[in-house]
Design a protein around this motif. Sequence first.
Motif, mmCIF file in Angstrom:
data_model
loop_
_atom_site.group_PDB
_atom_site.id
_atom_site.type_symbol
_atom_site.label_atom_id
_atom_site.label_comp_id
_atom_site.label_asym_id
_atom_site.label_seq_id
_atom_site.Cartn_x
_atom_site.Cartn_y
_atom_site.Cartn_z
ATOM 1 N N SER A 9 0.842 -1.206 0.000
ATOM 2 C CA SER A 9 0.000 0.000 0.000
ATOM 3 C C SER A 9 0.876 1.254 0.000
ATOM 4 N N ASP A 10 0.265 2.364 -0.392
ATOM 5 C CA ASP A 10 0.993 3.633 -0.431
ATOM 6 C C ASP A 10 1.474 4.039 0.959
ATOM 7 N N ASP A 11 0.632 3.824 1.954
ATOM 8 C CA ASP A 11 0.996 4.176 3.331
ATOM 9 C C ASP A 11 2.205 3.371 3.805
ATOM 10 N N LEU A 12 2.181 2.077 3.559
ATOM 11 C CA LEU A 12 3.305 1.226 3.959
ATOM 12 C C LEU A 12 4.568 1.605 3.196
ATOM 13 N N TRP A 13 4.430 1.890 1.911
ATOM 14 C CA TRP A 13 5.601 2.239 1.110
ATOM 15 C C TRP A 13 6.215 3.557 1.576
ATOM 16 N N GLU A 14 5.397 4.527 1.977
ATOM 17 C CA GLU A 14 5.916 5.797 2.490
ATOM 18 C C GLU A 14 6.757 5.591 3.740
ATOM 19 N N ARG A 15 6.389 4.610 4.548
ATOM 20 C CA ARG A 15 7.163 4.329 5.760
ATOM 21 C C ARG A 15 8.413 3.503 5.479
ATOM 22 N N MET A 16 8.372 2.657 4.447
ATOM 23 C CA MET A 16 9.504 1.772 4.162
ATOM 24 C C MET A 16 10.572 2.402 3.272
ATOM 25 N N GLU A 17 10.165 3.242 2.349
ATOM 26 C CA GLU A 17 11.104 3.780 1.361
ATOM 27 C C GLU A 17 12.312 4.502 1.974
ATOM 28 N N PRO A 18 12.144 5.317 3.023
ATOM 29 C CA PRO A 18 13.324 5.975 3.598
ATOM 30 C C PRO A 18 14.326 4.994 4.214
ATOM 31 N N LEU A 19 13.908 3.773 4.518
ATOM 32 C CA LEU A 19 14.800 2.789 5.129
ATOM 33 C C LEU A 19 15.699 2.092 4.112
ATOM 34 N N LEU A 20 15.353 2.189 2.827
ATOM 35 C CA LEU A 20 16.114 1.516 1.786
ATOM 36 C C LEU A 20 17.332 2.348 1.389
ATOM 37 N N PRO A 21 18.474 1.704 1.169
ATOM 38 C CA PRO A 21 19.668 2.464 0.777
ATOM 39 C C PRO A 21 19.550 2.973 -0.661
ATOM 40 N N ARG A 22 20.128 4.124 -0.910
ATOM 41 C CA ARG A 22 20.178 4.703 -2.256
ATOM 42 C C ARG A 22 21.502 4.296 -2.881
ATOM 43 N N LYS A 23 21.446 3.820 -4.097
ATOM 44 C CA LYS A 23 22.655 3.413 -4.783
ATOM 45 C C LYS A 23 22.723 4.158 -6.113
ATOM 46 N N GLU A 24 23.798 4.890 -6.330
ATOM 47 C CA GLU A 24 23.981 5.633 -7.565
ATOM 48 C C GLU A 24 24.468 4.687 -8.653
ATOM 49 N N ARG A 25 23.985 4.899 -9.871
ATOM 50 C CA ARG A 25 24.445 4.094 -10.996
ATOM 51 C C ARG A 25 25.817 4.574 -11.440
ATOM 52 N N ARG A 26 26.641 3.624 -11.857
ATOM 53 C CA ARG A 26 27.959 3.987 -12.368
ATOM 54 C C ARG A 26 27.809 4.659 -13.724
ATOM 55 N N PHE A 27 28.711 5.553 -14.035
ATOM 56 C CA PHE A 27 28.619 6.284 -15.288
ATOM 57 C C PHE A 27 29.203 5.489 -16.455
ATOM 58 N N ARG A 28 30.393 4.936 -16.275
ATOM 59 C CA ARG A 28 31.064 4.280 -17.393
ATOM 60 C C ARG A 28 30.460 2.928 -17.740
ATOM 61 N N HIS A 29 30.172 2.114 -16.756
ATOM 62 C CA HIS A 29 29.623 0.775 -16.979
ATOM 63 C C HIS A 29 28.372 0.608 -16.122
ATOM 64 N N PRO A 30 27.266 1.204 -16.549
ATOM 65 C CA PRO A 30 26.079 1.203 -15.690
ATOM 66 C C PRO A 30 25.406 -0.162 -15.550
#
Length: 64
Positions: A9-30
């Motif tokens: 649900s949207d409510d559950l996702w709003e609470r869970m999303e900040p707990l997930l790590p952000r990973k940047e994509r590599r530029f040369r070999h994405p």
Amino acid sequence: MGTSPWIVSDDLWERMEPLLPRKERRFRHPGRKPLPDRQVLCGILFVLHTGIQWEYLPKELGFG
């Protein structure tokens, strides 16, 4: 009956999303473009709820 138990649900996702790590994509070999985190979580919950094998996961939930 309500929604499917593997739909996040949207409510559950709003609470869970900040707990997930952000990973940047590599530029040369994405590599392969990653699936959205919410779609991956729904796929995991679907497999756990139904007991199917990963290879039979529907395309709507991120496989294939």
